[in-house]
Design a protein around this motif. Structure first.
Motif, PDB file in Angstrom:
ATOM      1  N   UNK A 180       0.843  -1.206   0.000  1.00 21.81           N
ATOM      2  CA  UNK A 180       0.000   0.000   0.000  1.00 21.81           C
ATOM      3  C   UNK A 180       0.873   1.248   0.000  1.00 21.81           C
ATOM      4  N   UNK A 181       0.587   2.131  -0.951  1.00 23.75           N
ATOM      5  CA  UNK A 181       1.416   3.335  -1.069  1.00 23.75           C
ATOM      6  C   UNK A 181       1.381   4.184   0.195  1.00 23.75           C
ATOM      7  N   UNK A 182       0.177   4.351   0.764  1.00 16.43           N
ATOM      8  CA  UNK A 182       0.061   5.235   1.926  1.00 16.43           C
ATOM      9  C   UNK A 182       0.878   4.700   3.107  1.00 16.43           C
ATOM     10  N   UNK A 230     -10.025  -0.925  10.155  1.00 17.64           N
ATOM     11  CA  UNK A 230      -8.755  -0.904  10.884  1.00 17.64           C
ATOM     12  C   UNK A 230      -7.540  -0.879   9.959  1.00 17.64           C
ATOM     13  N   UNK A 231      -7.740  -0.532   8.686  1.00 13.33           N
ATOM     14  CA  UNK A 231      -6.606  -0.438   7.750  1.00 13.33           C
ATOM     15  C   UNK A 231      -5.670   0.689   8.200  1.00 13.33           C
ATOM     16  N   UNK A 232      -4.355   0.396   8.192  1.00 10.31           N
ATOM     17  CA  UNK A 232      -3.379   1.417   8.575  1.00 10.31           C
ATOM     18  C   UNK A 232      -3.543   2.654   7.706  1.00 10.31           C
ATOM     19  N   UNK A 233      -3.360   3.791   8.279  1.00 10.63           N
ATOM     20  CA  UNK A 233      -3.347   5.127   7.654  1.00 10.63           C
ATOM     21  C   UNK A 233      -4.723   5.592   7.164  1.00 10.63           C
ATOM     22  N   UNK A 250     -11.131   3.939   8.683  1.00 17.78           N
ATOM     23  CA  UNK A 250     -11.942   4.886   9.465  1.00 17.78           C
ATOM     24  C   UNK A 250     -11.474   4.948  10.918  1.00 17.78           C
ATOM     25  N   UNK A 251     -10.902   3.858  11.436  1.00 20.20           N
ATOM     26  CA  UNK A 251     -10.474   3.849  12.842  1.00 20.20           C
ATOM     27  C   UNK A 251      -9.003   4.212  13.041  1.00 20.20           C
ATOM     28  N   UNK A 252      -8.307   4.517  11.951  1.00 19.71           N
ATOM     29  CA  UNK A 252      -6.855   4.696  12.059  1.00 19.71           C
ATOM     30  C   UNK A 252      -6.480   5.814  13.027  1.00 19.71           C
TER      31      UNK A 252
END
Ligand code: KIV
Ligand code: ZN
Length: 518
Positions: free
Chosen positions: A245-247, A289-292, A295-297
């Motif tokens: 993932x780029x972000x 819960x996806x990094x960066x 919605x919950x990051x």
């Protein structure tokens, strides 16, 4: 031709529009690809891999249009190791100010034996010939040994050395099947740096798939070992489990400069905008819960954490929400907000709308404000993403009325569609209100497709929230997504379905000469 003058800069090569689009159900139309490419250019991505021109007319057109209109990044087209592929990529890339041909050939024992049915010597010669041919079209040629991480070292070193000698300025080492682990992958890069005599004439790139969830870790380990280009995608979309993932790559380098003293040219404040645009176009929601970008990051639920963050955000936040483009205030707008405030808000959210689009968005905002007391950032984002999506529309929703409830009459829908300029109406029943409404569409425009996904998501909290609906349709192996937002879930559902159907009709007009994958 090595292109990285600064030894600590990591080149960001975005392949959202090529490898990302190879995710099942992720195909995008030309207009959507152009919108994403503009956002990528705006965020400072160095290279945009815009497609695989030989794969289909649609891919060719997308690369060609992006090459014509997107300024700033190098525009890249993928090709196999054949003259036909390379010439097609070169033709698509012709209008680009800066262009790159990326050609690849498998080098692992498994791929050479079963996929290519070629001996290593023949593979080596094909690599050299393909790069020489690509160099007739451009000085900027990248070569990838597909399944590089499972390739025998002697074979890999020989091919890489010859590829550089033949004129490849970037050597990309793919972990095609996401099999590598970080230490081993870093050691592979170190091995190449030590054993390939002309390695300093090229930039080493890596392209890591995420089958074991290690795409980002492997990419960063490779950077530590000397790689200076990372291939990645927004939201980590891509074949199977996706790409790095780029972000995550960009924010890891920015946040942990102490441990990894490298940097990228990406303006990280554009990350959220790119992530949201991609998920609204593809209908691929980002896991909370996806990094960066999840919605919950940056959400803090536990009292202890909330207390800590209020006292000093650094207690539980290793990067600021603003640094990835989340605005701090979820400032509420409403029916009394004027054009000026709306314009500022749109700008704050990272959108750069032309006068006409802004005018349309403002009108839709006012309509929404009549239905919904408070308008949140998410509402405005949904509204702008929704309005920009417009695939050229054969079918348009004119009106919809639905009856449903606890009484034992089957749910019933009445609908009027405008089909190629002609209004047609009908009524239909169904197993539920959505089914009844979709049955109307099928009755008015008979078609035989498979509904692969129907997903509803509330844009904000509250019973007056807009519903954002994603629909994925499949026909003969081709999948398309539609997405729409409205305070009425049924209207959003029908608009999303119709949007997907319009895209499918567009796809039917284009021929796909052969199914290709990389
Ligand atoms: O995963 C892969 O090996 C690829 C190559 C074409 C770089 O996508
Ligand atoms: Zn790949």
């Amino acid at each position: 031709m090595a292109q990285n003058a600064d030894k600590d800069r990591v080149i960001i090569f975005d392949t959202t529009l090529r490898d990302g689009e190879q995710s099942p159900g992720c195909s995008m139309n030309l207009e959507e690809k152009l919108r994403i490419a503009e956002v990528l250019a705006g965020m400072g991505v160095d290279v945009i891999e815009a497609g695989f021109p030989i794969a289909s007319v649609g891919d060719f057109e997308a690369v060609n249009e992006i090459a014509k209109s997107v300024k700033g990044p190098i525009i890249c087209g993928l090709s196999r190791a054949t003259k036909g592929d390379i010439d097609r990529a070169a033709e698509a890339l012709k209008p680009a100010e800066r262009k790159r041909i990326h050609t690849f050939l498998s080098t692992s024992p498994l791929h050479m034996k079963y996929k290519l049915q070629m001996e290593p010597e023949a593979v080596h010669d094909a690599v050299v010939a393909s790069i020489k041919h690509a160099r007739n079209h451009t000085d900027d040629v990248e070569w990838s040994p597909e399944d590089g991480s499972r390739t025998e070292h002697d074979v890999l070193c020989r091919c890489v050395e010859s590829a550089i000698a033949a004129g490849a300025g970037t050597i990309n080492i793919p972990d095609t099947v996401g099999y590598a682990v970080p230490e081993e992958f870093a050691a592979l890069i170190t091995m190449l740096m030590n054993r390939v005599p002309n390695i300093d004439k090229a930039v080493i790139s890596v392209h890591c798939h995420n089958d074991l969830g290690l795409g980002v870790a492997n990419s960063l380990a490779a950077v530590n070992a000397g790689a200076r280009q990372v291939e990645c995608t927004i939201n980590g979309i891509g074949e199977r489990a996706g790409n790095a993932a780029m972000e995550e790559i960009v924010m890891a380098l920015k946040t942990r400069g102490d441990a990894m003293p490298y940097y990228t040219n990406v303006t990280t404040e554009h990350i959220m905008k790119a992530s949201r645009l991609l998920s609204s176009i593809t209908g691929f929601a980002v896991q909370p819960n996806k990094a960066i970008v999840g919605a919950n990051a940056f959400a803090h639920e536990s009292g202890i954490h909330q207390d800590g963050v209020l006292k000093n955000a650094e207690t539980y936040e290793i990067m600021t929400p603003e640094s990835v483009g989340l605005t701090k205030s979820n400032i509420v707008m409403g029916k009394h907000s004027g054009r000026h405030a709306f314009k500022d808000k749109v700008k704050d959210l990272g959108y750069d709308l032309g006068d006409n689009s802004l005018q349309t968005a403002f009108k839709r905002f006012k309509d929404l404000a009549d239905l919904k007391k408070e308008i949140f950032d998410e509402d405005i984002i949904a509204l702008i993403d929704d309005q920009g999506a417009g695939a050229s529309e054969t079918i348009k929703l004119v009106s919809l009325e639905v009856n449903c409830g606890t009484v034992h009459n089957p749910p019933k829908a009445a609908m009027t569609l405008n089909i190629e300029g002609q209004e047609k109406s009908c009524q239909a029943t169904g197993d539920g209100p959505v089914d009844a409404a979709f049955n109307c569409i099928k009755a008015l425009y008979p078609h035989d497709v498979r509904l692969q996904l129907y997903q509803v998501h509330a844009v904000t909290q509250g019973t007056d929230a807009q519903a954002e609906v994603s629909v994925r349709l499949e026909e003969d192996g081709r999948t398309v997504n539609g997405m729409a937002a409205d305070t009425d879930t049924l209207v959003a559902s029908c608009r999303a379905y119709i949007m997907a159907l319009n895209k499918l009709l567009l796809k039917r007009q284009k021929t796909a000469p052969e199914a290709l994958s990389a």
